[in-house]
Write an enzyme that holds these catalytic residues in place. Structure first.
Site, short mmCIF file in Angstrom:
data_model
loop_
_atom_site.label_atom_id
_atom_site.label_comp_id
_atom_site.label_asym_id
_atom_site.label_seq_id
_atom_site.Cartn_x
_atom_site.Cartn_y
_atom_site.Cartn_z
N GLU A 1 -6.17 -2.03 12.85
CA GLU A 1 -5.86 -2.92 11.73
C GLU A 1 -6.92 -4.00 11.57
O GLU A 1 -7.25 -4.39 10.44
CB GLU A 1 -4.47 -3.54 11.92
CG GLU A 1 -3.33 -2.54 12.07
CD GLU A 1 -3.27 -1.50 10.96
OE1 GLU A 1 -3.67 -1.80 9.83
OE2 GLU A 1 -2.84 -0.37 11.25
N GLU B 1 -9.55 4.55 6.36
CA GLU B 1 -8.69 4.99 7.47
C GLU B 1 -9.48 5.74 8.55
O GLU B 1 -9.22 5.59 9.74
CB GLU B 1 -7.54 5.86 6.95
CG GLU B 1 -6.57 5.13 6.03
CD GLU B 1 -5.88 3.94 6.69
OE1 GLU B 1 -5.96 3.79 7.93
OE2 GLU B 1 -5.26 3.16 5.96
N GLU C 1 0.83 -1.20 0.00
CA GLU C 1 0.00 0.00 0.00
C GLU C 1 0.87 1.25 0.00
O GLU C 1 1.87 1.32 0.72
CB GLU C 1 -0.90 0.01 1.24
CG GLU C 1 -1.92 1.14 1.20
CD GLU C 1 -2.78 1.19 2.45
OE1 GLU C 1 -3.97 1.50 2.33
OE2 GLU C 1 -2.26 0.94 3.55
#
EC number: 3.4.11.-
Length: 992
Positions: free
Chosen positions: A417, A439, A241
């Site tokens: 996460e 996010e 990413e």
């Protein structure tokens, strides 16, 4: 002159010389072009790594090009491979940041073979090879294929197809590949075909490639060299990413282009290979030298974007447990596993998965979860489906971490996460401009998770401290960054990396929290369940999320909104900054205006015309009131007027769930101040925090007078909440105030005013440290606030603080195995040195020399700069620029010394004779930084001139020009601060 020819024409000598010169120039130009083409054709992309600097301006943007017409068929041949930059090729789709929509990837068969051996540890890089077969569906006829590839050498490229429907892997032909070339600046591999692919048909791209793995990067595949069980070891891991999958294998590297993956890793038999899915099988392979290698294959992944593909090859141990029938393994260094450092993370991970499964009513779809603690991952973590990766400092709990905020930090990061398994992995944003959809929501839910498992943790205060305070301090109307960006705003791949910032995470989380607050938790979760279910294994835009919230609103009648969810939330996500809401309690008039740094009169009218649709949750006299909306610049709320009664007061923004600051008229502030002095506990802790933080920020930026903010501190003698004191001290005792000699006049006034009020909270926490330090273990707010409290108390000369510092430092010197309490360790070390002699300093130097942990070395390096003895500081800087007794690699010691109170003058004198050695040790840029540090208190043009003269021989011309402008900026800032400090001093005189 010779005889003339019987035919032709006559050329004079001058013209002949001119023509000869032109011919020679033309031949030279052709030779140069031929050489350039030859270089272009010979260079391998992997050889450009570390040398290449992308330049989007080199190739002019073009509109989305139609795919090329079908070329005439010709004989099959091996394709050539070339590399180009933007100015060596015609305009085309390779100039665009986004892939053309001609092909849709369906499946990857990927094999990677890094040549990692335990007996041959690489010094800096490692060679790897790979093969990938990509099944694609053609949507538009095209004889040109584009996919992403960066720093990879293409060894073979073939296109098979069309694939026969219904017969797995069967093909009916082969499409000739005439040419393969790379557009480096836009990171594309381009395949020029001998015939066009047909729309609706499926094809298989078969590519063989090779590349290098490095230690000094965390992009694509990378190496960690570390020590375990006393031996030097190496592991390989991946970070894809946002756009680094293309560094590992040619692929369609965009988040919307999801596909399934069959992954094979070839590795040395002594290593373990990990990937997203469980191991399917293992076989043995022999290389050309007869060496044996293990071939590990993995089960097929769900549909996922390339940025979630993950690989690790390591010699680690693991601990494991089963949660709802699915195995969770945590991998780490063997020493760490044997010491039980991974046990805390293991014990909380399963319950976090279960909590989120129950919350969203969607099961985690993978059969297992591996989490690996990497020795070096730059303080990051990554949510790869099935193989999460953490910097070990964010996952492993050391025995001496019990009295730190580490448990809460690990819980937060694991929750974040794991939250991504739904927000990001299961449902992925369509493109990076809406990265906040994953996010922001993962950041928001991490606090819901830890609050569920730690119900005593004050949720609002923790969210303020960890999320809201930081982003409100950085955000303002002229910031060029909205939470949700327009796709067309992006022109370079590097801009995608810049999106991983405070606004994506913290502001995104604040948007989710505000949305939840004006709906309710049940409706909020219900809408998210619908959204997650509808877009599972797919992609979504921001508008898709709003649509599902609107559906939830439309299905009930209790909650009424002034506009659609999209209209409300777009007003926050599509524009930068946030509003200041001002309430006049005398009239009930409420208005909004953008928040500016250093507001000037009429600035709103000049630069910012948009308004926000603002939810106003509020309390009156301690009682929660009904939600109201400010959906225009100004509005009247008669119910918010207050009477002359001493008990009448209003606070807007209940629990600070709204993303804005609040201002009041003079009467509104006066009423709140009266209530604080009369009974501060009638105002909840989160709102005492809010009042302090809003008032000081508004005063600093010219919305209210500094005296209004200072008035709110009068009651502090009764305040025993350390988090409120922390807010006061970080706003009042700033670094500028502490380091500025011009503020020495304010020091005795602050000392008298604050020490009188600090006693209560100081006595609470000094007693705990003396008598029952274990009580701090579960007090997260104290753990994050203690350092500022101790630092300020000692700076103000509180005798008990100075004596406690000496005592704790002495105990540590006598028994180094007994660690200093972590939250106040920096303060104790600093004052231990400041109040000590060279004996204490030498002891710290010895500890530094024998410590390998970087964070601790930095802490010790700063502590050694706290000495008040000029000769010790001078010796410290001499050590730093010589090889004896050691080199200080973690930080610039000269800058550290110059930043200290005494060190500023010592460092300046030191530079007179040593500036060249300093430049060689730390670079010429460090001299510019030192100029700013030493000149941090300048307030006159004469001081600027003197400083520039002092540094004139040390700096280059361009540095002197830049420094001149920066010094004037520092001067102007200091003049503003000086005026502010004078007003603070005058207020203190009146109130001490």
């Amino acid at each position: 002159m010779g005889p003339t020819s019987s035919s032709g024409f006559y050329v004079s000598r001058a013209v002949a010389l001119l023509l000869a010169g032109l011919a020679a120039t033309l031949l030279l130009a052709l030779a140069v072009l031929a050489a350039l083409y030859g270089y272009c054709a010979r260079v391998r992309p992997s050889e450009l790594r570390g040398l290449w600097v992308p330049d989007a301006a080199s190739s002019p943007p073009s509109s989305q090009e139609e795919p090329p017409a079908t070329p005439k068929p010709g004989p099959a041949r091996e394709p050539s491979v070339t590399t180009t930059s933007g100015d060596w090729r015609p305009a085309g789709p390779w100039d665009q940041l986004r892939l053309p929509p001609w092909l849709v990837p369906l499946h990857y068969e990927l094999e990677l073979w890094p040549r990692l051996r335990p007996d041959e540890l690489p010094e800096s890089s490692l060679h790897f090879t790979g093969r990938v077969n990509i099944t694609v569906r053609c949507t538009v006829a095209t004889a040109r294929l584009l996919l992403h590839s960066l720093f990879l050498d293409c060894e073979r490229a073939e296109v098979r197809g069309p694939l026969s429907p219904g017969i797995r892997d069967a093909t009916v032909g082969r499409v000739p590949v005439d040419d393969v070339w790379f557009a480096l600046d836009t990171q594309y591999m381009v395949l020029e075909l001998g015939e066009a692919l047909q729309p609706g048909s499926r094809y298989e791209l078969q590519l063989s490639f090779s590349g290098l793995v490095y230690q000094d990067t965390r992009e694509g595949l990378f190496l960690n060299v570390y020590t375990d069980q006393g031996e030097r070891r190496v592991l390989l891991a991946s970070q894809m990413e946002p756009t680094f999958a293309r560094n590992v294998f040619p692929c369609f590297d965009e988040p919307a282009l999801k596909a399934t993956f069959n992954i094979t890793i070839i590795h040395h038999p002594s290593y373990v290979a990990l990937s997203n899915m469980p191991k399917l099988g293992q076989t043995e392979k022999e290389d050309v030298n007869g060496s044996k290698w293990t071939v590990t294959t993995f089960y097929t992944t769900p549909h996922m974007p390339t940025y979630l593909a993950a690989f690790a090859i390591c010699d680690c141990d693991h601990v494991n447990r089963t949660e709802r029938g699915k195995e969770i393994r945590i991998w780490a260094r063997k020493d760490a596993i044997a010491s039980g450092n991974a046990d805390f993370a293991l014990n909380i991970t399963g319950p976090i998965f279960s909590f989120l499964e129950d919350l969203f009513n969607i099961s985690y779809p993978l059969p297992k979860t591996d989490i690996i603690a990497l020795p070096i991952f730059d303080n990051r973590a990554m949510e790869n489906w099935g193989l999460l990766m953490f910097d070990e400092s964010l996952l492993l709990l050391q025995p001496n971490d019990q009295l730190t905020e580490k448990k809460t930090l690990i819980s937060c990061i694991i929750s974040h996460e794991v939250g991504h398994q739904w927000f990001g992995n299961l449902v992925t944003m369509n493109w990076w401009n809406n990265i906040w959809l994953k996010e922001g929501f993962a950041s928001y839910f991490e606090f819901g998770v830890i609050n569920y498992f730690n119900p005593k943790l004050p949720r609002n205060e923790v969210f303020f401290s960890n999320i809201l305070h930081g982003v409100l301090s950085e955000d303002h109307a002229l910031v060029s960054r909205a939470v949700s960006m327009k796709v067309e705003n992006f022109t370079e791949t590097s801009e995608i990396n810049e999106l991983f910032d405070l606004f994506t995470y913290n502001k995104g989380a604040s948007m989710a929290r505000m949305l939840s607050s004006f709906l309710n938790e049940h409706l909020f979760i219900s809408a998210l369940k619908s959204y997650l279910k509808a877009f599972s294994y797919s992609n979504a835009e921001q508008d898709d999320l709003w649509r599902h919230f609107q559906m939830a609103i439309d299905d009930q009648s209790k909650i009424l909104l002034p506009a659609t969810v999209k209209s409300i939330m777009d007003s926050w996500t599509h524009q930068s900054g946030f509003p200041v809401i001002t309430l006049n309690v005398s009239t009930g008039v409420m208005k909004q205006e953008p928040f500016y740094l250093g507001k000037v009169k009429n600035q709103t009218l000049l630069t910012h015309n948009d308004t926000w649709i603002v939810p106003i949750l509020w309390i009156k006299n301690g009682t929660t009131q009904s939600l109201v909306w400010l959906d225009k610049n100004s509005k009247v709320f008669p119910e918010m007027q207050v009477s002359d009664s001493d008990h009448d007061w209003v606070i807007l923004n209940l629990n600070m769930t709204g993303y804005y600051r609040v201002n009041y008229d003079k009467l509104g502030w006066k009423k709140l101040n009266q209530q604080l002095e009369k009974d501060h506990k009638a105002i909840p802790v989160i709102h005492r925090l809010q009042l302090i933080d809003d008032a000081f920020s508004l005063s600093k930026n010219n919305y209210i007078e500094i005296e209004t903010a200072l008035d709110l501190t009068k009651y502090l003698a009764e305040e025993d909440e350390i988090i409120v004191w922390h807010a006061v001290l970080i706003n009042l005792i700033t670094r500028n105030l502490v380091s500025d000699v011009n503020n020495y006049g304010i020091y005795p006034l602050l000392k008298k005013y604050l020490l009188k009020r600090l006693n209560s909270v100081w006595n609470i926490y000094s007693s705990i440290i003396h008598e029952n330090v274990a009580a701090l273990q579960d007090d997260y707010l104290a753990l994050i606030s203690l350092e500022k409290l101790f630092e300020t108390a000692c700076w103000l000369g509180l005798e008990d603080c100075l004596q406690l510092s000496k005592e704790l430092f002495r105990k540590w010197v006598n028994h180094p195995e007994n660690e200093v309490l972590y939250p106040i360790k920096s303060v104790i070390l600093c004052y231990g040195i400041a109040l000590g002699s060279d004996k204490e300093w030498d002891f710290l130097l010895n500890i530094y020399t024998n410590t390998t942990e970087e964070e601790e070395r930095i802490q010790l390096a700063y502590a050694m700069s706290c000495s008040k003895d000029p000769w010790i500081l001078n010796r410290y800087m001499e050590y730093a620029i010589t090889t004896s007794p050691l080199t200080f690699n973690e930080t610039n010691i000269i800058e550290v010394v110059a930043a200290s109170e005494v060190g500023r003058y010592i460092a300046k004198d030191f530079l007179v004779n040593n500036w060249q050695a300093v430049s060689e040790r730390y670079g010429t840029k460090s001299l510019v930084t030192l100029m700013y540090i030493i000149g941090r208190t300048i307030s006159t043009d004469l001081q600027i001139m003197e400083l520039q003269q002092f540094f004139s021989d040390m700096l280059e011309e361009h540095q002197r020009i830049t420094a001149h402008a920066r010094l004037h900026t520092i001067k102007n800032e200091n003049l503003r601060n000086k005026k502010r400090s004078a007003r603070i001093a005058e207020w203190l005189r009146r109130n001490t």
